[in-house]
Design an enzyme around this catalytic site. Structure first.
Site, PDB file in Angstrom:
ATOM      1  N   HIS A 126       0.826  -1.213   0.000  1.00  0.00           N
ATOM      2  CA  HIS A 126       0.000   0.000   0.000  1.00  0.00           C
ATOM      3  C   HIS A 126       0.855   1.255   0.000  1.00  0.00           C
ATOM      4  O   HIS A 126       2.061   1.209   0.207  1.00  0.00           O
ATOM      5  CB  HIS A 126      -0.967   0.011   1.187  1.00  0.00           C
ATOM      6  CG  HIS A 126      -0.324  -0.015   2.535  1.00  0.00           C
ATOM      7  ND1 HIS A 126       0.402   1.037   3.050  1.00  0.00           N
ATOM      8  CD2 HIS A 126      -0.318  -0.981   3.488  1.00  0.00           C
ATOM      9  CE1 HIS A 126       0.817   0.730   4.266  1.00  0.00           C
ATOM     10  NE2 HIS A 126       0.405  -0.500   4.550  1.00  0.00           N
ATOM     11  N   CYS A 145       2.988  -4.792   6.653  1.00  0.00           N
ATOM     12  CA  CYS A 145       2.722  -4.596   5.229  1.00  0.00           C
ATOM     13  C   CYS A 145       3.970  -4.118   4.496  1.00  0.00           C
ATOM     14  O   CYS A 145       5.025  -3.913   5.092  1.00  0.00           O
ATOM     15  CB  CYS A 145       1.599  -3.569   5.047  1.00  0.00           C
ATOM     16  SG  CYS A 145      -0.007  -4.142   5.640  1.00  0.00           S
TER      17      CYS A 145
END
Length: 170
Positions: A126, A145
């Site tokens: 992301h 992430c």
């Protein structure tokens, strides 16, 4: 000399139009070669998008706040290592866009459950950083992430399709 005045409504509408055109640009189109594999080299902080016969793109990345080792449990701050696939995409992400990774797999789940813990989940590539993080320091701030810039996730979102293998190396 005559002063030129802009009506308030025109200025507001112009600003709104500029804002909306910026929002529309986050969904980019891609007509190049198919991305056949994604590779992440955690130690080098490098994401590689491979085509059938060549590297198509590379990106510097940030990782989980505890980047050493394979993710084992929810909240450990690590980014997974191993073979996964891109399994979802989120156009309404907290971050501008996000592309999901199939962590945890069966082995990840079994290991965590044997320890009486959750393996965690919701591992994505992301944009960022999240509010409160210095935008010039995007390394290793996520909960596990893979972080890239907002502009880069727009390209990745357009290029990488669901089902694409992703190999994550230490």
């Amino acid at each position: 000399m005559k002063t030129i005045r802009f009506p308030r409504r025109a200025v507001l509408l112009g600003g709104l139009a500029a804002f909306l055109s910026g929002c529309a640009s986050r969904f980019r189109s891609y007509g190049g070669p198919e991305v056949t594999r994604v590779r992440l080299y955690k130690g080098q902080r490098l994401l590689v998008l491979d085509g059938a016969d060549r590297v198509l793109q590379t990106y510097p990345v940030g990782l989980g706040f505890a980047p050493e080792g394979h993710k084992q449990f929810e909240g450990d701050g690590r980014t997974p290592e191993g073979a996964y696939v891109v399994d979802k995409r989120n156009p309404d992400s907290t971050y501008p866009l996000s592309v999901g990774i199939s962590y945890p797999n069966e082995a990840d789940i079994a290991f965590a459950e044997a320890q009486g813990l959750s393996p965690g989940g919701d591992i994505f590539i992301h944009g960022g950083p999240r509010p409160g993080i210095d935008p010039t320091d995007v390394r290793d701030w996520t909960a596990g992430c893979i972080a890239v810039t907002d502009r880069q996730i727009e390209d990745i979102y357009a290029m990488v399709k669901d089902g694409t293998p992703i190999d994550i190396y230490a």
